[in-house]
Structure formats: C-alpha cells, structure tokens
Design an enzyme around this catalytic site. Structure first.
Site: not given
Length: 425
Positions: A93, A126, A185-188, A226, A253-254
């Site tokens: 995570k 989420n 994580n470039f995408s949350c 990502k 990602n989502t």
C-alpha cells in the site's frame, strides 16, 4: 507477438556515458541513468506444462500475478500471506513521509450489485487514502519481508508532496529496506489533491515530467509509473513517464465515481455522517475500460519505444479470473495486478488464477507468457480501416458467388465447389 525485447546490461557509476545521455538534466533519453540497475524482460519454459514465470525489468516472478497496491498489501501479515499463497509479487500500500496527515473514515467502501447475492457484485468504490501507518513501521516490515523472502518480489508504492527533497528522502529510505522496485502513485483519484499528490500529478504532464525527473535521478531500482484513467488521453502521461526515465507503466488506477444515492435516505454511498465524496471505482465493471487504456498504452510503447527501450507494462482493472488476465497479456501486459479481487476472493485465489491462465495457454499451445503477449494488438485499427476492410471482403464474396470468369480459372481441387458457384438454384 512480443514487442519488449532484451536490451543491455546496466551501467555502473563509473561507466563512460554515451552521446545519448543528457548531462544537463541527468536524464536518460535511450539509455539507463548511471545509477540504475540493468533491466531485462524475458520468460522461459522447461516443462510440458505451460510456464507462467516471467522476468520483468530484472525481477523474476513465478507467475505474472501481482498484488495491486491497496488493502491487500497494507502490512507484514497480509503481504507474508500473499507470498505464502504463491503470488508472483506484492506491491505494498502506498506510503509517504508523513503518515500523520493521512486520516481515513469508515465506512469507506460501497458495492454495485446486479442482484442481492454476494456473487452479484460487479463494481466496488473506495474513498480510502494511502497508508495511515507510520513510515518507519512500514519500512521495518519491508525489510523483514525481504529478509524472510529474499527471492520474492516486493515493490514499494510511494507518493509524496511536490518537493524534490521530499521525494529524494522517501526514495532513499524505502530503497534501504531492499525492495525490488518502486511504483509511483501518480493516480490516486481522491484525497490530498491540494498537496499536489496522486492524480494531481498524473493529470498534469508538465508537473509529471518534473517529478519523474527527480525520481529517476535518485532511484537505483526499476521505477513503474501508475497511470490515472481520469484523463482524456492516457498515452500522454505514459509517454512522459517513459521518456523521463521510468522503466514501466502500471495501468489503470481506479476511475473517479459516485457509487449511488440511497433512495430511502437520499444520501450518497458510502455514507459518512450523512455525507460522502467521489471515490475510486474498481472490480469487474471497469475491465473493458481498463483493457482499452492498456491497449492504447501498449500500442504507443510499441510504436514509439519498440526495440530501443525495455519498457514493461502492468495491467490493472477488474481481473477476477485467469482468462481475464489472458486478455490483458494479449494486449501487451507483462504482469497483471489484482487488488479488489483479493478483497472479494482472498489470497488463495491466485491458485485459481494460475490454473485458469494455464488452461487458456494449453488451448492455444502456448508454452510461455511471451508466446502470446501483445498478440491481439495487431487486430486493432481505425474505423475508417474497418470500413475499407469490410468493403473489400463484401466485394470478394460477391466475386466468389459470381463463379469463374474464364475456363482458365478451373482447378482440380476445387472443381465441385467451383461448379456449385455457378448454379442458380
């Protein structure tokens, strides 16, 4: 049809740089930065059973199934379980320097169903943030996992505020644990955009290029970027990431979403004290969207990077079966990530995934993943080309129905069929 080919060994810090290296920015154009390990993508087979093993960016995995960053990789206990069950790799995570700023709420999940049964769930939303555990705790657990499973692949997902020194510190501390690679994580899609984190970077290519430059100048292990699907053309940030030195792309990602409104209470879901916020949508319903994004990225990588760069692609989005995974691999993915699927089916589901993927391979006599990776990309074209192809096919069928044009066209093998082609009733 494989498009990612073996490149060359890595360069040491004392190696003389080629003319392709940009000294002014310390970034790679078509070669590795001097501190980056050598990379290779390959697979091998040594038995009659289809071989699921892959080697991606120098990372050897027993199968292409990787735990996607999220709750299934949130602490030592669950990541150890993933390794014990046989997952090819684990992406933990996402962590950042200051976990005290990360405050989650409950409930933070909502499901979309087509019926009342548990198996009727097709979508999952989420509003969960990145890890709220202290960075030092996560780092200790990364180190412990690598000590206990030295031959298994552990990838750290990292995200930081818009700060060069912050990114450098985070990378340095994470790499000291012995992790095998970094996923950025470039995408949350939700949480902390005001701190220029997550999708706030991935949706801004100028900002992305700058941050990727910081990261790749510091990192000594492979870096995967990502991607967010919440953008008009996903190939643009993917291209920027690769040109700025990243070895791999993870997608998707989502998807930003509102799960729905409770028609009894009139409040949105998931509901926290009567309120909600848009969140990330995942699971089976997003797979067609994910496949399209992966296809576009893979075609871009093949066209623009081809043999000059050993790029990798990790497909994500609604994978529940080994047959789903086969679709992503057919579109060019080296590995396939599963996150929501683990939350629904558990860590042991990897055995089913592997069995189903091998079953698909047997049906087509494929021995290795590379035998079919990227094969289906050749069948995608433009609508204009589809019209042309159909017109030509219709004309050909009409010509066949009209029969032979002259006596010289008769053949021995097709004599009966040729005769029938000229009968009117």
């Amino acid at each position: 049809m494989s498009f990612a080919l073996t490149r060359f060994s890595g360069l040491s810090s004392k190696t003389t740089l080629s003319p392709d290296f940009d000294h002014s920015s310390s970034r790679r154009r078509n070669v590795l930065p001097p501190n980056r390990v050598g990379l290779k993508i390959s697979s091998s087979s040594s038995s009659s059973e289809p071989d699921l093993s892959v080697t991606v960016n120098g990372l050897k995995m027993p199968n292409p199934f990787v735990i996607g960053s999220g709750p299934p990789g949130t602490n030592y206990t669950v990541m150890k379980r993933a390794f014990d069950e046989g997952w090819g790799g684990v992406i933990a995570k996402t962590v950042s320097l200051d976990a005290s700023k990360v405050i989650n709420v409950t409930p933070r999940y909502a499901r979309l169903r087509t019926g009342s049964a548990k198996t009727d769930v097709i979508g999952w939303q989420n509003i969960e943030l990145i890890s709220d555990r202290p960075l030092e705790t996560m780092l200790k657990e990364f180190k412990q996992l690598k000590q206990e499973y030295p031959d298994r692949i552990l990838i750290a997902s990292i995200m930081e505020e818009y700060s060069k020194t912050g990114w450098e510190e985070l990378i340095d501390r994470v790499e000291q644990t012995g992790v095998d690679a970094l996923e950025i994580n470039f995408s949350c899609p939700h949480g902390m955009p005001e701190r220029r984190m997550g999708a706030a970077v991935g949706q801004d290519c100028a900002l992305l290029e700058e941050v990727c430059g910081w990261i790749n100048a510091k990192a000594t292990v492979p870096v995967w970027a990502k991607m967010t699907p919440n953008i008009t053309d996903i190939t643009e940030p993917a291209r920027v990431s690769l040109k700025s030195g990243c070895e791999g792309i993870s997608a998707i990602n989502t998807i930003m979403s509102v799960m729905g409104i409770d028609l009894k209470t009139l409040h949105p879901e998931p509901c926290v004290e009567g309120y909600s916020t848009p969140g990330g949508y995942s699971y089976k319903a997003v797979r067609p969207i994910a496949l399209a994004k992966v296809m576009n990225i893979a075609k871009m990588m093949k066209s623009e990077f081809g043999e000059n760069k050993d790029c990798s692609l990790s497909g994500i989005g609604g994978v529940e079966t080994g047959y789903d995974a086969a679709e992503f691999i057919l579109l060019g993915s080296n590995t396939v990530q599963v996150c929501t699927g683990v939350m629904v089916h558990g860590y042991g589901h990897v055995k089913t995934l592997c069995a189903e993927l091998q079953d698909f391979m047997k049906q087509h006599n494929f021995s290795t993943i590379e035998d079919f990776r990227g094969h289906s990309l050749q069948y995608f074209t433009t609508h204009t080309d589809l019209v042309r192809r159909q017109k030509e096919a219709i004309e050909q069928r009409k010509a066949e129905r009209r029969g032979l044009k002259s006596d010289k066209d008769w053949t021995g093998d097709g004599f009966v069929k040729e005769t029938e082609s000229m009968v009117s009733n």
